[in-house]
Write a protein that holds these residues in place. Sequence first.
Motif, PDB file in Angstrom:
ATOM      1  N   GLU A  31      25.119  44.466  53.430  1.00  0.00           N
ATOM      2  CA  GLU A  31      24.786  44.528  55.615  1.00  0.00           C
ATOM      3  C   GLU A  31      26.330  44.443  56.284  1.00  0.00           C
ATOM      4  O   GLU A  31      26.373  44.886  56.891  1.00  0.00           O
ATOM      5  CB  GLU A  31      23.767  43.907  55.977  1.00  0.00           C
ATOM      6  N   ARG A  35      27.670  46.822  57.734  1.00  0.00           N
ATOM      7  CA  ARG A  35      27.669  47.284  59.672  1.00  0.00           C
ATOM      8  C   ARG A  35      28.734  46.421  60.126  1.00  0.00           C
ATOM      9  O   ARG A  35      29.086  47.276  61.520  1.00  0.00           O
ATOM     10  CB  ARG A  35      27.015  46.381  60.191  1.00  0.00           C
ATOM     11  N   THR A 116      22.634  40.164  62.799  1.00  0.00           N
ATOM     12  CA  THR A 116      22.988  41.142  60.997  1.00  0.00           C
ATOM     13  C   THR A 116      22.662  40.483  60.238  1.00  0.00           C
ATOM     14  O   THR A 116      21.373  40.226  59.523  1.00  0.00           O
ATOM     15  CB  THR A 116      23.919  41.835  60.880  1.00  0.00           C
TER      16      THR A 116
END
Length: 134
Positions: A31, A35, A116
């Motif tokens: 992630e 991202r 995140t």
Amino acid sequence: MSDVGAERALVDRWHGLLACHAAVWSALERELQSRHGIGVSEFEALEGLANCGHDKCRAAELAGTVHLSQSATSRLTARLERAGLVQRAMCDVDRRGIFVLLTEKGRRLYEDARPTHREVLEQALPDAPPPAGI
């Protein structure tokens, strides 16, 4: 440890901890990379610098924060420096000492990536606390 059952339970706990670490690390890596373009070690270094008081800390302290050897931390710092996320500075008092400073770009990336990181931790970590002593 003479009891085979107790030894097996100990080893099973160890393997469970390793499996949990690998699963959470993998989810974080996926992630954060997709991202924000950084890995877990990069995020941990930025977070360590953001939370050390004055956006800087000694390189040796950073190694403890990111749980890497000094040489691996030096390579990590060099990557972050090339990306403009940190800069190195000599210590005025002890010329052998090197500080790592978080740049404004590094702070922005950390602030962008923090939600995140926390979201993945919330989803991936088990609710139960780790066993005592860990």
